[in-house]
Enzyme design. Structure first.
Site, PDB file in Angstrom:
ATOM      1  N   ARG A  26       0.870  -1.379  -0.232  1.00 20.81           N
ATOM      2  CA  ARG A  26      -0.016   0.051  -0.060  1.00 20.81           C
ATOM      3  C   ARG A  26       0.979   1.183   0.060  1.00 20.81           C
ATOM      4  O   ARG A  26       0.894   1.949  -0.978  1.00 20.81           O
ATOM      5  CB  ARG A  26      -0.916  -0.130   1.309  1.00 20.81           C
ATOM      6  CG  ARG A  26      -2.077   1.058   1.078  1.00 20.81           C
ATOM      7  CD  ARG A  26      -1.849   2.363   1.521  1.00 20.81           C
ATOM      8  NE  ARG A  26      -1.304   2.363   2.825  1.00 20.81           N
ATOM      9  CZ  ARG A  26      -1.073   3.748   3.426  1.00 20.81           C
ATOM     10  NH1 ARG A  26      -0.780   4.826   2.431  1.00 20.81           N
ATOM     11  NH2 ARG A  26      -0.613   3.925   4.359  1.00 20.81           N
ATOM     12  N   CYS A 250       4.516   9.558   0.588  1.00 21.90           N
ATOM     13  CA  CYS A 250       3.105  10.287   0.430  1.00 21.90           C
ATOM     14  C   CYS A 250       2.950  10.751  -0.917  1.00 21.90           C
ATOM     15  O   CYS A 250       3.867  11.837  -1.285  1.00 21.90           O
ATOM     16  CB  CYS A 250       2.907  11.075   1.521  1.00 21.90           C
ATOM     17  SG  CYS A 250       1.271  11.825   1.402  1.00 21.90           S
TER      18      CYS A 250
END
Length: 311
Positions: A26, A250
């Site tokens: 993820r 991110c």
């Protein structure tokens, strides 16, 4: 933090074991420019399991336009191997994401509450206060559905837009999050801004304030990720996140770099006598393998240097 407190971080006894959550499928893949096919993502999960991973953050349920790397979340979960000793987690940002996650049979959901308004609005389109309300709603729904609800405080150690984040503010966020009964409360150094003394202080204050089970998520943007992981373990944190190969970051944080690498973290912990249940050589091979699939050399160093001492 005074000198005695700083010395305590260095001299505190380490736990005999620590749990590592594999977040490569993820958080590792979500910031990579290469879009991998579903089958490759599933193979990454299978390889992580073969290396001993038993908690895996496998997918996120977000809008595919914003994070196209996670567009096939349902397909990944449909193909991922199901074992009684392996639990899967999915990141959710809102009720719609939670509903999608619930349909895949995940063991737990990870809800992000961002510590600063500007990052929260860029990342999730809501203020921090609205994010707290979303967490409370999803936690209630997860409890009712028998799903573990994990809350992560993002940019807990520094924000790319608002700068340093007050530890008082993060402790208060943690207190409010804890009222909804999280299975686990995670502190995320989303941009790799924290240092070990900061980590130890924040963990101590939040544990005292909430009594919650704590977990930490470190990025190695400024080369402090592994030192911070050591500080967290010394402070009594039972669970650390890591990404095989050190891939990821991110997509909403400027100049974000990867997570701490699972294989490098395992080398560190094993060298200090802390058990993780992971296979270093299998992790190292998997880090090299995923780098080949992404067409890049991964940040992890074990794949290049090899374990020491060599067998």
């Amino acid at each position: 933090m005074n000198c005695a407190q700083k010395e305590a971080i260095v001299t505190a006894p380490l736990p005999s074991s620590i749990e590592i959550v594999e977040v490569g499928p993820r958080d590792g893949l979500q910031n990579e420019s290469t879009l991998l096919p579903t089958a490759t993502k599933v193979e990454l999960i299978e390889r992580a399991i073969a290396a001993g991973a038993r908690r895996i953050e496998a997918v996120s349920f977000v809008h595919p336009r914003l994070v196209p790397q996670m567009a096939d979340a349902e397909a990944v979960m449909a193909a991922a191997p199901r074992r009684d000793d392996v639990s899967y987690s999915g990141l959710v940002l809102n009720r719609r994401g939670f509903d999608r996650a619930l349909g895949t049979g995940l063991t737990e959901v990870n809800v992000v509450v961002v510590a600063t308004d500007e990052f929260s609005e860029r990342n999730q389109g809501v203020t921090t206060e609205e994010g707290l309300r979303t967490w409370e709603d999803i936690a209630t729904r997860a409890h009712a559905a028998g799903v573990r609800a994990v809350a992560t405080i993002a940019v807990a150690f520094g924000c790319p837009f608002e700068g340093p984040v007050s530890s008082d503010h993060v402790v208060e966020l943690a207190r409010r999050i804890a009222e909804a009964g999280p299975f686990e409360l995670a502190l995320a150094d989303t941009i790799g801004a924290g240092v070990p003394t900061q980590v130890g202080e924040l963990i101590g204050r939040i544990r005292e304030k909430t009594g919650a089970r704590l977990r930490c998520h470190f990025h190695n943007t400024r080369n402090t990720g592994y030192a911070n992981a050591f500080a967290a373990a010394a402070a009594g944190v039972s669970t650390l996140d890591a990404s095989v190969g050190g891939i990821g970051g991110c997509p909403f944080a400027p100049d974000a770099t990867g997570n701490i690498a699972t294989e490098d973290l395992e080398h560190l912990m094993a060298g200090m006598g802390v058990r993780t249940g992971l296979d270093l050589e299998e992790l190292s091979r998997t880090g090299t393998w995923i780098g080949e699939r992404l067409g890049k050399e991964v940040p992890a160093l074990l794949g290049r240097a090899g374990p020491f001492p060599r067998q």
